[in-house]
Design a protein around this motif. Sequence first.
Motif, short mmCIF file in Angstrom:
data_model
loop_
_atom_site.label_atom_id
_atom_site.label_comp_id
_atom_site.label_asym_id
_atom_site.label_seq_id
_atom_site.Cartn_x
_atom_site.Cartn_y
_atom_site.Cartn_z
N ILE A 6 0.61 -1.24 0.07
CA ILE A 6 -0.64 -0.27 0.23
C ILE A 6 0.85 1.12 -0.12
CG2 ILE A 6 -1.86 1.37 1.08
CD1 ILE A 6 -2.30 -1.00 2.50
N ALA A 8 2.67 3.52 -3.00
CA ALA A 8 3.84 3.56 -4.88
C ALA A 8 4.91 4.85 -4.25
CB ALA A 8 3.11 3.54 -5.35
N VAL A 11 9.57 4.60 -0.66
CA VAL A 11 9.50 3.46 0.14
C VAL A 11 8.59 1.97 -0.25
CG1 VAL A 11 9.29 2.03 2.27
CG2 VAL A 11 10.18 4.67 2.34
N ALA A 41 9.01 15.24 -2.91
CA ALA A 41 9.03 16.49 -2.81
C ALA A 41 10.25 16.92 -2.19
CB ALA A 41 7.91 17.11 -2.10
N ALA A 42 11.22 15.19 -2.03
CA ALA A 42 12.24 15.08 -0.64
C ALA A 42 13.56 16.24 -1.48
CB ALA A 42 12.38 13.68 -0.62
N TRP A 157 -7.86 3.90 -3.59
CA TRP A 157 -7.87 4.45 -2.16
C TRP A 157 -7.48 3.06 -1.74
CZ3 TRP A 157 -6.17 7.76 1.30
CH2 TRP A 157 -6.72 8.79 0.55
N ALA A 186 2.64 1.08 3.43
CA ALA A 186 4.23 2.02 2.67
C ALA A 186 3.31 3.09 2.33
CB ALA A 186 4.50 1.41 1.92
N VAL A 194 -5.59 4.44 7.52
CA VAL A 194 -5.83 2.68 6.28
C VAL A 194 -7.27 2.54 7.44
CG1 VAL A 194 -5.72 0.74 5.33
CG2 VAL A 194 -4.30 2.70 4.75
N GLY A 208 7.04 20.72 5.03
CA GLY A 208 7.90 21.13 5.11
C GLY A 208 7.61 21.51 3.53
N TYR A 230 19.34 23.53 4.74
CA TYR A 230 19.80 23.48 4.24
C TYR A 230 19.77 23.79 2.41
CZ TYR A 230 16.11 19.94 3.53
OH TYR A 230 14.57 19.82 3.36
N LEU A 285 4.90 16.25 3.27
CA LEU A 285 4.20 15.92 3.74
C LEU A 285 5.06 14.84 4.32
CD1 LEU A 285 -0.15 16.03 3.55
CD2 LEU A 285 1.68 18.01 4.43
N PRO A 287 6.38 11.67 6.62
CA PRO A 287 5.15 10.58 7.79
C PRO A 287 6.02 10.68 9.09
CG PRO A 287 7.27 9.24 5.79
CD PRO A 287 7.34 10.53 5.88
N HIS A 310 9.05 7.12 8.07
CA HIS A 310 10.43 7.61 8.01
C HIS A 310 10.71 8.79 7.88
CE1 HIS A 310 9.82 3.38 6.12
NE2 HIS A 310 11.22 3.40 6.17
N ARG A 312 12.15 12.40 8.53
CA ARG A 312 13.06 13.43 7.73
C ARG A 312 14.25 12.94 6.67
NH1 ARG A 312 14.28 18.87 9.31
NH2 ARG A 312 16.34 18.00 8.22
N GLY A 314 13.31 9.57 4.61
CA GLY A 314 13.24 8.44 3.98
C GLY A 314 13.87 7.85 2.71
C1 LIG Z 1 10.42 18.69 2.29
C2 LIG Z 1 11.01 17.96 2.74
C3 LIG Z 1 12.34 16.98 2.47
C4 LIG Z 1 12.97 15.66 2.08
N1 LIG Z 1 14.44 15.67 2.39
C5 LIG Z 1 14.46 14.74 2.73
C6 LIG Z 1 15.32 14.01 2.47
O1 LIG Z 1 16.41 15.06 1.74
N2 LIG Z 1 16.35 13.36 2.45
C7 LIG Z 1 15.09 11.86 2.46
O2 LIG Z 1 15.76 10.29 3.00
N3 LIG Z 1 14.20 12.06 3.22
C8 LIG Z 1 13.72 13.38 2.88
N4 LIG Z 1 12.55 13.75 3.19
C9 LIG Z 1 11.28 12.68 3.68
C10 LIG Z 1 11.09 12.02 3.01
O3 LIG Z 1 10.35 12.63 1.85
C11 LIG Z 1 10.03 10.79 2.88
O4 LIG Z 1 10.72 10.04 4.78
C12 LIG Z 1 10.11 9.81 2.30
O5 LIG Z 1 9.65 10.43 0.76
C13 LIG Z 1 8.92 8.63 2.82
O6 LIG Z 1 8.41 7.47 1.04
P1 LIG Z 1 6.77 6.69 1.26
O7 LIG Z 1 7.04 6.43 0.60
O8 LIG Z 1 7.08 6.37 2.57
O9 LIG Z 1 6.24 7.97 1.91
P2 LIG Z 1 5.20 8.90 0.05
O10 LIG Z 1 6.41 9.28 -0.45
O11 LIG Z 1 4.56 10.41 0.75
O12 LIG Z 1 4.49 8.08 -0.76
C14 LIG Z 1 3.45 7.64 0.15
C15 LIG Z 1 2.33 7.21 -1.30
O13 LIG Z 1 1.32 6.53 -0.50
C16 LIG Z 1 -0.03 6.79 -0.49
N5 LIG Z 1 -1.06 6.51 -0.03
C17 LIG Z 1 -1.02 7.04 0.98
N6 LIG Z 1 -2.51 6.02 1.05
C18 LIG Z 1 -3.00 5.15 0.63
C19 LIG Z 1 -3.92 4.38 0.48
N7 LIG Z 1 -5.27 5.46 2.23
N8 LIG Z 1 -4.42 4.01 -0.39
C20 LIG Z 1 -3.47 4.23 -1.35
N9 LIG Z 1 -2.40 5.08 -1.82
C21 LIG Z 1 -2.17 5.76 -0.63
C22 LIG Z 1 0.18 8.03 -1.74
O14 LIG Z 1 -0.15 9.01 -2.41
C23 LIG Z 1 1.70 8.36 -1.17
O15 LIG Z 1 1.76 7.79 -3.17
C24 LIG Z 1 11.56 14.87 2.82
C25 LIG Z 1 10.09 14.92 3.69
C26 LIG Z 1 9.68 16.55 3.36
C27 LIG Z 1 8.64 16.52 3.53
#
Ligand SMILES: Cc1cc2nc3c(=O)[nH]c(=O)nc-3n(C[C@H](O)[C@H](O)[C@H](O)COP(=O)(O)OP(=O)(O)OC[C@H]3O[C@@H](n4cnc5c(N)ncnc54)[C@H](O)[C@@H]3O)c2cc1C
Length: 345
Positions: A6, A8, A11, A41-42, A157, A186, A194, A208, A230, A285, A287, A310, A312, A314
């Motif tokens: 869950i 994409a 992670v 966004a990271a 969803w 994820a 969920v 951020g 930074y 945003l 997590p 994860h 800052r 992930g």
């Molecule tokens: C401004 C900013 C700067 C950052 N800089 C860094 C950095 O320099 N280095 C670093 O390591 N990290 C950084 N991070 C942190 C990093 O971006 C996150 O920790 C990481 O991207 C998390 O990945 P994720 O796959 O868990 O979440 P996400 O990338 O948010 O993916 C989650 C996905 O789940 C989907 N989803 C959610 N709920 C559901 C549902 N119920 N059904 C279907 N789909 C769903 C969403 O649509 C989304 O695509 C930064 C974050 C921000 C905001």
Amino acid sequence: VRCIVIGAGAVGCAVAWRLRQRGYSVTLVDRGPPAGEASQAAAGILSPQAEAHGPGPLFELSLKSREKWPAFAAELEQSSGMSVGYRRTGTRMLALDETEAAALAARADWQRAAGLRADWQAPALHLPDDHQVEPPLLGAALWAAAERSGARLVTGWARRILGDGARVTGVLVDDQPLDAERVVLAAGAWSSLVDGLPPLPRVRPLRGQLLELTGSPGLVESVVFGDGGYLVPRADGRVLVGSSEEEAGFVKQVTPEVLARLCRRALRLAPELASAAVTRFWSGLRPTTDDRLPVLGATALAGLIAATGHHRNGILLAPITAEIVAALVAGEPPAVELQPFSPAR
Ligand SMILES: Cc1cc2nc3c(=O)[nH]c(=O)nc-3n(C[C@H](O)[C@H](O)[C@H](O)COP(=O)(O)OP(=O)(O)OC[C@H]3O[C@@H](n4cnc5c(N)ncnc54)[C@H](O)[C@@H]3O)c2cc1C
């Protein structure tokens, strides 16, 4: 074994890719395009040494993931046919006053004691082994690698985890039940929304904002930490200026107040950016959990594995997270002690 992942983001896509490499059937579920949220966004800093406040389990996990990055980036570029913008630029942490200088000198001491390279020459601490990657390129490559390896994407969803009381049996996606023997949560900042989850640490969004300036290539040479944020230079002259940490719910907004702060920070850290062009700004945003540790491991519902929270880091932690989850699905002991990140903590 059928697996549903869950989310994409970076992670979820990394997990899906690794699971496909082990031969599992993998369905990724996302309500939007792959890697369209925080992972887009990271800033892409791969910087355990600049991010850590001290030694501990998260620091260890981050170092292990950093070690994996060079080979991970090379394998991913090979599998996807795409560049991920991995650069060994190092990080400089800049002290702007005496108190910060003392804190950076102390950081150099404990990191060197831990056997790491950390070179303090006032007013800057140089961390040559911290790297960077370009998240939008990374997200595209991760999804391409997952898809090429045979993962399937279902757009919708994930509303509810389905179970028979003892084990996970699938996921309700919109109003459609999808069957699976293993489900990986994820879903980033939305993970706690969920339905049907066993008790887990709450994951909430922490906004951020980022500003992108474009100047001549080489104006800023390494990642620079300072003034509470930074700068991240890309090879083509773009420089990201980050970031804020705001409790703003799920509202992805960019505000004049934060942009003004980011502009001041850019000029304090690199005055030569004064005539650079403002080319973009956005927010995402993170997590985030209350203890700021990821939620990683098997949950109280058999077959449901958490890979979220994860905060800052992930992007940095995606390679190690994917390996841990793949090991858990295969019933192998993970390469890392997961107790500090336990979903039951
Ligand atoms: C401004 C900013 C700067 C950052 N800089 C860094 C950095 O320099 N280095 C670093 O390591 N990290 C950084 N991070 C942190 C990093 O971006 C996150 O920790 C990481 O991207 C998390 O990945 P994720 O796959 O868990 O979440 P996400 O990338 O948010 O993916 C989650 C996905 O789940 C989907 N989803 C959610 N709920 C559901 C549902 N119920 N059904 C279907 N789909 C769903 C969403 O649509 C989304 O695509 C930064 C974050 C921000 C905001």
